[in-house]
Design a protein around this motif. Structure first.
Motif, PDB file in Angstrom:
ATOM      1  N   TYR A 125       0.869  -1.298  -0.011  1.00 60.05           N
ATOM      2  CA  TYR A 125       0.035  -0.169   0.088  1.00 60.05           C
ATOM      3  C   TYR A 125       1.018   1.511  -0.025  1.00 60.05           C
ATOM      4  O   TYR A 125       0.635   2.324  -0.579  1.00 60.05           O
ATOM      5  CB  TYR A 125      -0.924  -0.100   1.311  1.00 60.05           C
ATOM      6  CG  TYR A 125      -1.571   1.370   1.294  1.00 60.05           C
ATOM      7  CD1 TYR A 125      -2.785   1.667   0.604  1.00 60.05           C
ATOM      8  CD2 TYR A 125      -1.275   2.160   2.339  1.00 60.05           C
ATOM      9  CE1 TYR A 125      -3.388   2.751   0.896  1.00 60.05           C
ATOM     10  CE2 TYR A 125      -1.860   3.380   2.623  1.00 60.05           C
ATOM     11  CZ  TYR A 125      -3.002   3.840   1.724  1.00 60.05           C
ATOM     12  OH  TYR A 125      -3.488   4.790   1.813  1.00 60.05           O
ATOM     13  N   PRO A 177       0.815   3.444  -5.717  1.00 59.71           N
ATOM     14  CA  PRO A 177       1.608   3.547  -6.961  1.00 59.71           C
ATOM     15  C   PRO A 177       2.691   4.671  -6.672  1.00 59.71           C
ATOM     16  O   PRO A 177       2.736   5.325  -5.642  1.00 59.71           O
ATOM     17  CB  PRO A 177       0.581   4.590  -7.816  1.00 59.71           C
ATOM     18  CG  PRO A 177      -0.384   5.089  -6.978  1.00 59.71           C
ATOM     19  CD  PRO A 177      -0.543   4.129  -5.793  1.00 59.71           C
ATOM     20  N   ARG A 211       4.323  11.398  -5.165  1.00 58.23           N
ATOM     21  CA  ARG A 211       4.499  11.065  -3.713  1.00 58.23           C
ATOM     22  C   ARG A 211       5.118  12.231  -2.891  1.00 58.23           C
ATOM     23  O   ARG A 211       6.105  12.690  -2.755  1.00 58.23           O
ATOM     24  CB  ARG A 211       5.599  10.027  -3.504  1.00 58.23           C
ATOM     25  CG  ARG A 211       5.823   9.372  -2.227  1.00 58.23           C
ATOM     26  CD  ARG A 211       6.831   8.474  -1.967  1.00 58.23           C
ATOM     27  NE  ARG A 211       6.395   7.315  -2.871  1.00 58.23           N
ATOM     28  CZ  ARG A 211       5.825   6.464  -2.450  1.00 58.23           C
ATOM     29  NH1 ARG A 211       5.559   5.981  -1.338  1.00 58.23           N
ATOM     30  NH2 ARG A 211       5.350   5.202  -3.412  1.00 58.23           N
ATOM     31  N   ARG A 229       0.386  12.971   0.539  1.00 60.30           N
ATOM     32  CA  ARG A 229       0.390  11.342   0.612  1.00 60.30           C
ATOM     33  C   ARG A 229       1.035  10.705   1.476  1.00 60.30           C
ATOM     34  O   ARG A 229       0.534   9.621   2.173  1.00 60.30           O
ATOM     35  CB  ARG A 229       0.768  11.095  -0.822  1.00 60.30           C
ATOM     36  CG  ARG A 229       0.721   9.684  -0.997  1.00 60.30           C
ATOM     37  CD  ARG A 229       0.986   8.889  -2.336  1.00 60.30           C
ATOM     38  NE  ARG A 229       1.172   7.658  -2.425  1.00 60.30           N
ATOM     39  CZ  ARG A 229       1.498   6.665  -3.213  1.00 60.30           C
ATOM     40  NH1 ARG A 229       1.984   7.360  -4.229  1.00 60.30           N
ATOM     41  NH2 ARG A 229       1.722   5.529  -2.879  1.00 60.30           N
ATOM     42  N   ASP A 253      -1.150   8.182   3.943  1.00 60.89           N
ATOM     43  CA  ASP A 253      -0.753   6.693   3.851  1.00 60.89           C
ATOM     44  C   ASP A 253      -0.150   6.421   5.364  1.00 60.89           C
ATOM     45  O   ASP A 253      -0.658   5.290   6.013  1.00 60.89           O
ATOM     46  CB  ASP A 253       0.358   6.530   3.072  1.00 60.89           C
ATOM     47  CG  ASP A 253      -0.386   6.621   1.639  1.00 60.89           C
ATOM     48  OD1 ASP A 253      -1.173   6.701   1.285  1.00 60.89           O
ATOM     49  OD2 ASP A 253       0.895   6.249   0.657  1.00 60.89           O
ATOM     50  N   ILE A 266      -7.511   3.081   0.034  1.00 54.12           N
ATOM     51  CA  ILE A 266      -7.201   2.984  -1.228  1.00 54.12           C
ATOM     52  C   ILE A 266      -8.358   3.780  -2.169  1.00 54.12           C
ATOM     53  O   ILE A 266      -7.895   4.652  -3.028  1.00 54.12           O
ATOM     54  CB  ILE A 266      -7.130   1.504  -1.792  1.00 54.12           C
ATOM     55  CG1 ILE A 266      -5.831   1.017  -1.238  1.00 54.12           C
ATOM     56  CG2 ILE A 266      -7.098   1.399  -3.222  1.00 54.12           C
ATOM     57  CD1 ILE A 266      -5.731  -0.558  -1.496  1.00 54.12           C
ATOM     58  N   ARG A 311      -7.983   7.705  -1.248  1.00 52.05           N
ATOM     59  CA  ARG A 311      -6.516   8.246  -1.393  1.00 52.05           C
ATOM     60  C   ARG A 311      -6.747   8.970  -2.872  1.00 52.05           C
ATOM     61  O   ARG A 311      -6.094  10.264  -2.866  1.00 52.05           O
ATOM     62  CB  ARG A 311      -5.562   7.195  -1.361  1.00 52.05           C
ATOM     63  CG  ARG A 311      -4.049   7.879  -1.570  1.00 52.05           C
ATOM     64  CD  ARG A 311      -2.795   6.967  -1.620  1.00 52.05           C
ATOM     65  NE  ARG A 311      -2.897   5.696  -2.408  1.00 52.05           N
ATOM     66  CZ  ARG A 311      -2.252   4.833  -2.237  1.00 52.05           C
ATOM     67  NH1 ARG A 311      -1.172   4.823  -1.185  1.00 52.05           N
ATOM     68  NH2 ARG A 311      -2.278   3.672  -2.843  1.00 52.05           N
ATOM     69  N   GLY A 312      -6.997   8.547  -3.861  1.00 49.58           N
ATOM     70  CA  GLY A 312      -7.032   9.077  -5.321  1.00 49.58           C
ATOM     71  C   GLY A 312      -7.873  10.538  -5.279  1.00 49.58           C
ATOM     72  O   GLY A 312      -7.227  11.616  -5.510  1.00 49.58           O
ATOM     73  N   PRO A 313      -8.978  10.539  -4.922  1.00 43.51           N
ATOM     74  CA  PRO A 313      -9.720  11.548  -4.904  1.00 43.51           C
ATOM     75  C   PRO A 313      -9.526  12.739  -3.887  1.00 43.51           C
ATOM     76  O   PRO A 313      -9.224  13.801  -3.994  1.00 43.51           O
ATOM     77  CB  PRO A 313     -11.330  11.274  -4.615  1.00 43.51           C
ATOM     78  CG  PRO A 313     -11.494   9.828  -4.817  1.00 43.51           C
ATOM     79  CD  PRO A 313      -9.606   9.249  -4.646  1.00 43.51           C
ATOM     80  N   ALA A 362      -5.938  14.327  -4.989  1.00 43.94           N
ATOM     81  CA  ALA A 362      -6.162  14.889  -6.309  1.00 43.94           C
ATOM     82  C   ALA A 362      -6.716  16.384  -5.874  1.00 43.94           C
ATOM     83  O   ALA A 362      -6.422  17.300  -6.697  1.00 43.94           O
ATOM     84  CB  ALA A 362      -7.189  14.257  -7.358  1.00 43.94           C
ATOM     85  N   SER A 371      -4.005  18.529  -4.368  1.00 44.06           N
ATOM     86  CA  SER A 371      -3.186  18.896  -5.376  1.00 44.06           C
ATOM     87  C   SER A 371      -3.499  19.990  -6.267  1.00 44.06           C
ATOM     88  O   SER A 371      -2.818  21.175  -6.552  1.00 44.06           O
ATOM     89  CB  SER A 371      -2.327  17.707  -6.215  1.00 44.06           C
ATOM     90  OG  SER A 371      -3.428  17.172  -6.850  1.00 44.06           O
TER      91      SER A 371
END
Length: 112
Positions: free
Chosen positions: A20, A24, A28, A32, A36, A89, A92-94, A97, A100
C-alpha cells in the motif's frame, strides 16, 4: 492468548502495508505520506481492537469449541485491517487529487 492471532498475521499485515505504501510510486508528496501513514496506523489499531473484541465474543459463546476464540479473533482482525485499507485506497486518489489542485491553484509567493 488473544494476541496469538496478531502475531500470526503480523507478517501479512506488514506485506500488505508495504505494498500500500509503495504503490503507486508517483505522485508522492508530504500529503500522501501523511495520509498513508495515518491509514496504516489506523488499520493496525482497529485490527487490534477487532481482534480483542473477536476473542472476547468467542469466549462468550458457551457452545463453541476452545479454538473458536482464536478463529474469531483472526477473522475480526483481518476484516478490520482490510476494511481500512480498502477505504484508504478508494479515498486516497480523490482526496489527494483535490489537495493537489488546491495547491496548484494558489498563486506563487512572488507573482502578482
Amino acid at each position: 492468548m488473544a494476541w496469538l492471532s496478531l502475531v500470526l498475521f503480523l507478517p501479512w499485515f506488514v506485506l500488505l502495508g508495504t505494498l500500500y505504501w509503495l504503490f503507486p510510486r508517483q505522485p508522492r508528496g508530504p500529503s500522501r505520506r501523511l495520509f498513508d501513514g495515518v491509514a496504516l496506523v489506523l488499520a493496525f489499531a482497529l485490527s487490534i481492537l477487532a481482534m480483542l473484541w473477536g476473542h472476547h465474543l468467542g469466549g462468550v459463546q458457551s457452545d463453541a469449541g476452545p479454538i473458536w476464540r482464536q478463529v474469531l479473533a483472526v477473522l475480526y482482525a483481518y476484516g478490520a485491517f482490510l476494511a481500512v485499507m480498502v477505504a484508504a485506497i478508494l479515498l486516497r486518489g480523490p482526496l489527494l487529487a483535490r489537495c493537489s489542485t488546491k495547491a496548484a491553484s494558489k498563486p506563487a509567493a512572488g507573482s502578482p
